[in-house]
Scaffold this motif. Structure first.
Motif: not given
Lengths: 424, 325
Positions: A52-62
């Motif tokens: 039920g969680e929204i887990f965001v993976v954030m990062g620049l390209s590469g």
């Protein structure tokens, strides 16, 4: 049990990947490993995503975020480490079992939509069910429901080529929703859209999520999007996860300078909420209180106004110093019947951006109320500015949980706090 | 010059030709039943098809072919086809033209049946592609007349040798364009198939082949055109048809006959080219028949040109009868 659990994940492209993993585990630098012809894309990533969680993976390209996502559904084989989806160990499955797992447990939304141009919108939405072997009538009915969820049911018979970008991605979302899997993988799903459409899609996703309660792993390069959508965020840099935390944890205590640089661009007013900056509520003044006494307390505490409440902890209005003084001059025996200003109520979940206008005006403090309309706390103006400006909160003002507000402090003390809020 | 003669003294002569001769003898001896079977089957195929094409009255078949063109492409094309085909009949070229048509149809069917699977394999595996590519280069660039020798060695003078040479010569664009078409399908679409748990075979049939179809059809079109050009050269090994007439006119220096046979080839070529390129682009009903070349047809034709362009360039060297584009 977590919906997705990843442990010690490595993905290395190029020559002798297993060897490169061993060296990285022994502490070799990425530059060293690169020299020997291997390209590490994901290094020692580990996390759990709760149902039920929204887990965001954030990062620049590469940074390896898309590679990481593709290891979660086995589109890319892991070089080392394990991925568990529910009770299944994905990294140990053979090809047919992996296909079955994808059919039944996970679906994916793509950056460039990946709709099949030769199939109608409806058949696109029904694709996952078709692969699973669901009969034609059932899958079309379910696909139609999914299209209705994203508001595209009247476009069912068109070809994707006839839709705009935002609509195409809605079809992509409908295709994933029609599969009715618990886990939704979204790979930069909104990155190719115009900013306005992107906002719209984010809102729609949050709205759908509120009713569907899927587990979502969302990849993005946009920290604002991450903060807006994510229950928790993992920030990646050069293949490593540098920080995992809730949006305000990350905003408050960035793990390193790299994360701090990112935060400069974040719209804090959207991440922080009233609940985040509010302080304990002052005791409410009963309407029966004598104006002279109230005025004395206000002077002692240098408060500009008092909150007048009923016995249940609900605010009925705000009495300003002028009003009380006039009442004293007129010889009124109680506050009842005075022209009280209406209270400005917000919820603990209201983003700061939405209460700026209320906080900007001088006379009435912004009050935070719970679901029953009872006072939970007040928002001091100074705290709003501090939160927006990225000033760390002093230890003396811990965040107030809603439950704590039950214990109402004595009147004198809270008037002081209120004054700090109103004048400060 | 002195140096080069020194070189030839230093380097031994490599008897490539003799090795090939030996190899061919070996194949002929050991695979006789196989060669016979191929010979019988393709011979029967061509003869049977020729008979079938010559069974109805020439004018009726010409009208039917023109109608097919009219339905698949445009009314204008149908009328032009009718005029061209009637000209074939009046030049008394109908029978050799139908022999040639039967030969290229049989050769094309076999070439496509081999070419598309090989193209798919090459698109799926870079290793297969790396092996196939030089073989295709060899097949396309080897002077066409050189094919005549092994063909005759294996199958003797006649239509079977013609079919075999034609297949070898016409095969490459079918393979190349199938590979190209499948490789050009957006990788994200294939990934989407995998992400939803679709097995590879289903992705091939449900996603890659349908999306590659216009390119594959351009390949089939090229196969037919190359087959036609080779069918003429096949006249040298006694394959008959229009090629036979061209060879006869050459040996007799009969300009009139040569021009008539050549013109027949051109008519056949243009008809087949336009018909098959229409196949590739207009699978959704028959818009051209109704709209007489409206917007749909125009854009389809324009895109077909851009797809054809590199292929045309690559095959120009093969002296194929160039239909007006």
């Amino acid at each position: 049990m977590p919906a997705v659990h990843a442990e010690g994940l490595f993905k290395v492209f190029g020559r002798r990947p297993a060897d490169a993993v061993r060296r990285l585990q022994d502490g070799a630098s990425v530059a060293d490993v690169r020299e020997s012809g291997a390209t590490p894309a994901v290094i020692d990533a580990g996390f759990s995503v709760e149902p039920g969680e929204i887990f965001v993976v954030m990062g620049l390209s590469g940074s390896g975020k898309s590679t990481l996502l593709r290891m979660l559904n086995g589109l890319l084989e892991t070089t080392a480490g394990t991925v568990r989806v529910g009770d299944a160990e994905l990294t140990a499955l053979d090809a047919p079992a992996l296909r079955r797992l994808r059919q039944e447990r996970m679906s994916m939304v793509f950056q460039h939509f990946a709709l099949f141009p030769h199939r109608s919108v409806l058949d696109n939405a029904a694709y996952a069910l078709e692969v699973r072997g669901v009969d034609r009538a059932t899958r079309r009915a379910k696909a139609r429901e999914a299209l209705a969820l994203v508001g595209l049911d009247q476009w069912a018979d068109q070809k994707p080529g006839q839709l705009s970008g935002g609509m195409k991605q809605r079809v992509g979302l409908a295709r994933a929703l029609a599969a009715d899997t618990d886990l939704l993988l979204m790979d930069e799903a909104f990155s190719a859209l115009d900013p306005l459409i992107r906002r719209e899609m984010q809102d729609q996703l949050l709205e759908l999520q509120a009713s569907l309660g899927k587990t979502i792993v969302f990849i993005t390069h946009d920290l604002n999007e991450a903060m807006r959508l994510g229950d928790r965020i993992a920030i990646m840099r050069d293949g490593r996860i540098v920080q995992i935390g809730t949006p305000d944890q990350i905003l408050e205590t960035p793990a390193d300078d790299y994360v701090r640089q990112f935060l400069a661009d974040v719209d804090r007013g959207r991440v922080f909420t009233a609940g985040h900056v509010m302080v304990p509520a002052p005791a409410l003044v009963a309407p029966t209180a004598a104006p002279a006494q109230v005025l004395q307390t206000m002077r002692d505490t240098r408060a500009g106004s008092v909150l007048v409440g009923d016995g249940d902890g609900r605010v009925v209005g705000v009495a300003t110093e002028d009003v009380v003084r006039t009442a004293v001059a007129a010889g009124a025996s109680s506050l009842a019947g005075l022209p009280l200003l209406p209270a400005v109520d917000v919820r603990a979940t209201t983003p700061l951006n939405d209460l700026l206008a209320a906080a900007a005006q001088d006379e009435v403090p912004v009050t935070v109320v719970d679901d029953d309309g009872r006072l939970a706390g007040v928002v001091p103006r100074g705290a709003v500015l501090a939160a927006l400006g990225g000033v760390p909160r002093p230890a003396a003002q811990p965040p107030v949980a809603l439950a704590e507000a039950e214990a109402v402090p004595p009147a004198d003390e809270t008037a002081l706090i209120t004054s700090g809020g109103i004048r400060g | 010059m002195a140096e080069s003669s020194d070189d030839s003294g230093l380097l031994p002569r490599i008897p490539v030709g003799e090795w090939v001769d030996t190899a061919f003898d070996w194949v002929t001896e050991n695979f006789e039943p196989v060669l016979d079977a191929i010979s019988t089957a393709s011979g029967a195929g061509v003869d049977g098809l020729t008979d079938a094409l010559l069974l109805p009255p020439a004018i009726l078949l010409a009208a039917l072919l023109a109608l097919l063109g009219g339905v698949l492409r445009s009314v204008r094309f149908g009328i032009a086809s009718l005029v061209g085909l009637l000209l074939l009949i009046s030049m008394e070229m109908w029978e050799p033209a139908m022999q040639t048509l039967a030969l290229i149809l049989v050769a094309t069917v076999i070439a496509v049946a081999i070419g598309i699977p090989v193209g798919i394999a090459a698109a799926k595996s870079s290793r297969v592609s790396a092996v196939v590519r030089p073989v295709l280069d060899f097949m396309q660039t080897m002077p066409a007349l050189v094919y005549l020798i092994p063909a005759v060695t294996f199958f003797g003078i006649g239509v079977v040798s013609g079919v075999v040479m034609t297949i070898i010569f016409a095969l490459p664009p079918g393979v190349r364009l199938t590979e190209l078409g499948i490789r050009q399908v957006d990788g994200e679409l294939v990934e989407a198939g995998h992400a939803f748990g679709s097995p590879p075979g289903k992705i091939l049939r449900g996603v890659q082949l349908p999306l590659a179809l216009p390119t594959i059809m351009a390949g089939v079109n090229q196969v037919i055109m190359l087959a036609l050009s080779m069918a003429v050269i096949a006249g040298f090994v006694g394959a008959g048809g229009l090629g036979g007439l061209v060879v006869t006119s050459l040996s007799r220096l009969d300009l009139g006959l040569g021009v008539e046979a050549g013109l027949a080839v051109v008519i056949l070529a243009i008809y087949l080219d336009r018909l098959t390129s229409a196949f590739g682009q207009q699978r959704r009903g028959f818009p051209s028949f109704l709209s007489r070349g409206g917007t749909v047809t125009t854009t389809a034709a324009a895109s077909s040109r851009s797809v054809d362009a590199p292929v045309t360039g690559a095959t120009d060297q093969n002296a194929r009868p160039e239909p007006a584009r």
